[in-house]
Design a protein around this motif. Sequence first.
Motif, PDB file in Angstrom:
ATOM      1  N   THR A 105       6.595  -4.289 -24.949  1.00  0.00           N
ATOM      2  CA  THR A 105       5.545  -4.700 -24.807  1.00  0.00           C
ATOM      3  C   THR A 105       5.468  -3.936 -23.940  1.00  0.00           C
ATOM      4  OG1 THR A 105       6.356  -5.950 -22.847  1.00  0.00           O
ATOM      5  CG2 THR A 105       4.821  -7.539 -24.432  1.00  0.00           C
ATOM      6  N   GLY A 106       4.200  -3.665 -23.202  1.00  0.00           N
ATOM      7  CA  GLY A 106       3.921  -2.407 -21.832  1.00  0.00           C
ATOM      8  C   GLY A 106       1.910  -2.492 -21.510  1.00  0.00           C
ATOM      9  N   THR A 107       2.237  -1.513 -20.205  1.00  0.00           N
ATOM     10  CA  THR A 107       1.040  -1.637 -19.877  1.00  0.00           C
ATOM     11  C   THR A 107       0.153   0.132 -19.752  1.00  0.00           C
ATOM     12  OG1 THR A 107       1.426  -3.195 -18.728  1.00  0.00           O
ATOM     13  CG2 THR A 107      -1.152  -2.324 -18.068  1.00  0.00           C
ATOM     14  N   ALA A 108      -1.316  -0.200 -19.925  1.00  0.00           N
ATOM     15  CA  ALA A 108      -1.777   1.070 -19.923  1.00  0.00           C
ATOM     16  C   ALA A 108      -2.877   1.267 -19.031  1.00  0.00           C
ATOM     17  CB  ALA A 108      -2.158   1.629 -21.379  1.00  0.00           C
ATOM     18  N   PHE A 109      -3.449   2.427 -19.048  1.00  0.00           N
ATOM     19  CA  PHE A 109      -4.701   2.493 -18.267  1.00  0.00           C
ATOM     20  C   PHE A 109      -5.789   3.776 -19.128  1.00  0.00           C
ATOM     21  CE2 PHE A 109      -7.569   3.334 -14.448  1.00  0.00           C
ATOM     22  CZ  PHE A 109      -7.809   1.530 -14.322  1.00  0.00           C
ATOM     23  N   GLY A 110      -6.569   3.522 -18.782  1.00  0.00           N
ATOM     24  CA  GLY A 110      -7.093   5.247 -18.693  1.00  0.00           C
ATOM     25  C   GLY A 110      -8.140   5.823 -18.570  1.00  0.00           C
ATOM     26  N   PHE A 111      -8.378   7.338 -18.307  1.00  0.00           N
ATOM     27  CA  PHE A 111      -8.878   8.120 -17.429  1.00  0.00           C
ATOM     28  C   PHE A 111     -10.048   8.855 -18.010  1.00  0.00           C
ATOM     29  CE2 PHE A 111      -5.420   7.286 -14.644  1.00  0.00           C
ATOM     30  CZ  PHE A 111      -5.765   6.291 -13.531  1.00  0.00           C
ATOM     31  N   VAL A 112     -11.493   8.704 -17.827  1.00  0.00           N
ATOM     32  CA  VAL A 112     -12.210   9.388 -18.923  1.00  0.00           C
ATOM     33  C   VAL A 112     -12.699  10.215 -18.127  1.00  0.00           C
ATOM     34  CG1 VAL A 112     -14.224   9.227 -20.195  1.00  0.00           C
ATOM     35  CG2 VAL A 112     -13.042   6.860 -20.676  1.00  0.00           C
ATOM     36  N   TYR A 113     -12.729  11.165 -18.458  1.00  0.00           N
ATOM     37  CA  TYR A 113     -13.686  12.906 -18.240  1.00  0.00           C
ATOM     38  C   TYR A 113     -14.441  12.679 -18.591  1.00  0.00           C
ATOM     39  CZ  TYR A 113      -9.176  13.576 -14.909  1.00  0.00           C
ATOM     40  OH  TYR A 113      -8.992  12.984 -14.280  1.00  0.00           O
ATOM     41  N   HIS A 114     -15.433  13.388 -18.360  1.00  0.00           N
ATOM     42  CA  HIS A 114     -16.848  14.115 -18.923  1.00  0.00           C
ATOM     43  C   HIS A 114     -17.336  15.516 -17.820  1.00  0.00           C
ATOM     44  CE1 HIS A 114     -20.882  13.810 -20.371  1.00  0.00           C
ATOM     45  NE2 HIS A 114     -21.630  14.123 -19.558  1.00  0.00           N
ATOM     46  N   ARG A 115     -18.175  16.014 -18.953  1.00  0.00           N
ATOM     47  CA  ARG A 115     -18.554  17.864 -18.611  1.00  0.00           C
ATOM     48  C   ARG A 115     -20.141  17.544 -18.844  1.00  0.00           C
ATOM     49  NH1 ARG A 115     -16.663  23.939 -21.532  1.00  0.00           N
ATOM     50  NH2 ARG A 115     -16.993  24.721 -19.747  1.00  0.00           N
ATOM     51  N   GLY A 116     -20.693  17.875 -17.688  1.00  0.00           N
ATOM     52  CA  GLY A 116     -21.756  17.469 -17.640  1.00  0.00           C
ATOM     53  C   GLY A 116     -22.546  18.669 -18.074  1.00  0.00           C
ATOM     54  N   PRO A 117     -23.508  18.409 -17.910  1.00  0.00           N
ATOM     55  CA  PRO A 117     -24.576  19.743 -17.994  1.00  0.00           C
ATOM     56  C   PRO A 117     -25.275  21.421 -17.914  1.00  0.00           C
ATOM     57  CG  PRO A 117     -26.087  17.952 -17.692  1.00  0.00           C
ATOM     58  CD  PRO A 117     -24.496  17.865 -17.381  1.00  0.00           C
ATOM     59  N   ASP A 118     -23.812  21.107 -16.455  1.00  0.00           N
ATOM     60  CA  ASP A 118     -23.536  22.815 -15.238  1.00  0.00           C
ATOM     61  C   ASP A 118     -22.414  23.187 -16.164  1.00  0.00           C
ATOM     62  OD1 ASP A 118     -22.002  20.560 -14.252  1.00  0.00           O
ATOM     63  OD2 ASP A 118     -22.848  21.069 -12.146  1.00  0.00           O
ATOM     64  N   GLY A 119     -21.897  22.273 -17.337  1.00  0.00           N
ATOM     65  CA  GLY A 119     -20.328  22.541 -16.654  1.00  0.00           C
ATOM     66  C   GLY A 119     -19.787  22.221 -16.453  1.00  0.00           C
ATOM     67  N   SER A 120     -19.505  21.671 -15.288  1.00  0.00           N
ATOM     68  CA  SER A 120     -18.479  21.187 -14.415  1.00  0.00           C
ATOM     69  C   SER A 120     -17.874  19.494 -14.661  1.00  0.00           C
ATOM     70  CB  SER A 120     -18.922  21.331 -12.751  1.00  0.00           C
ATOM     71  OG  SER A 120     -20.197  19.518 -12.995  1.00  0.00           O
ATOM     72  N   TRP A 121     -16.421  19.767 -14.338  1.00  0.00           N
ATOM     73  CA  TRP A 121     -15.823  17.994 -15.109  1.00  0.00           C
ATOM     74  C   TRP A 121     -16.177  17.345 -14.151  1.00  0.00           C
ATOM     75  CZ3 TRP A 121     -14.779  17.131 -20.278  1.00  0.00           C
ATOM     76  CH2 TRP A 121     -14.747  18.197 -21.207  1.00  0.00           C
ATOM     77  N   SER A 122     -15.814  16.173 -14.681  1.00  0.00           N
ATOM     78  CA  SER A 122     -15.608  14.524 -13.503  1.00  0.00           C
ATOM     79  C   SER A 122     -15.328  13.703 -14.194  1.00  0.00           C
ATOM     80  CB  SER A 122     -17.016  14.527 -12.660  1.00  0.00           C
ATOM     81  OG  SER A 122     -18.379  14.297 -14.185  1.00  0.00           O
ATOM     82  N   ARG A 123     -14.530  13.181 -13.656  1.00  0.00           N
ATOM     83  CA  ARG A 123     -13.709  11.836 -13.799  1.00  0.00           C
ATOM     84  C   ARG A 123     -15.173  10.608 -13.526  1.00  0.00           C
ATOM     85  NH1 ARG A 123      -9.299  10.196 -10.962  1.00  0.00           N
ATOM     86  NH2 ARG A 123     -10.204   8.529 -10.150  1.00  0.00           N
ATOM     87  N   GLN A 124     -15.014   9.941 -14.900  1.00  0.00           N
ATOM     88  CA  GLN A 124     -16.220   8.576 -14.655  1.00  0.00           C
ATOM     89  C   GLN A 124     -15.604   7.430 -14.470  1.00  0.00           C
ATOM     90  OE1 GLN A 124     -17.244   8.944 -18.707  1.00  0.00           O
ATOM     91  NE2 GLN A 124     -19.304   9.484 -18.011  1.00  0.00           N
TER      92      GLN A 124
END
Length: 124
Positions: A105-124
């Motif tokens: 068994t194990g635990t996991a956690f996810g992080f989502v990154y999105h690239r905006g229209p200006d080209g910069s990345w941010s974590r959601q």
Amino acid sequence: MPKLPSIILLLLLAACGTGGPPVQTVKMPNGRALKVLNITRMSFSNDAPALMLNYQTDLKTSDRPALEREVEEIWTFFRTDVERAGLTRGIIRANEVPKGFILTTGTAFGFVYHRGPDGSWSRQ
């Protein structure tokens, strides 16, 4: 001659006792070893596709501040792969080291990154 159930048990233990999925160690540009489980392109019915990196962490997923620092470090490395794939979304999924012998068994956690229209990345 050994009894048949003993042989089956030994085969099951040998097959199932690996401690989890195979891990490929990749060296990041900063010298840190990253234990990659897999990289997958994911499609969603209501959003843009994403490239997802599943990796094994030595941290507890409940230690969010430490996990966030680790994932931010990995994102600087993985972002290049997401951009090369022509995608605007990247997912990093931290998986704890599996526990158990036959049944793990194990635990996991996810992080989502999105690239905006200006080209910069941010974590959601």
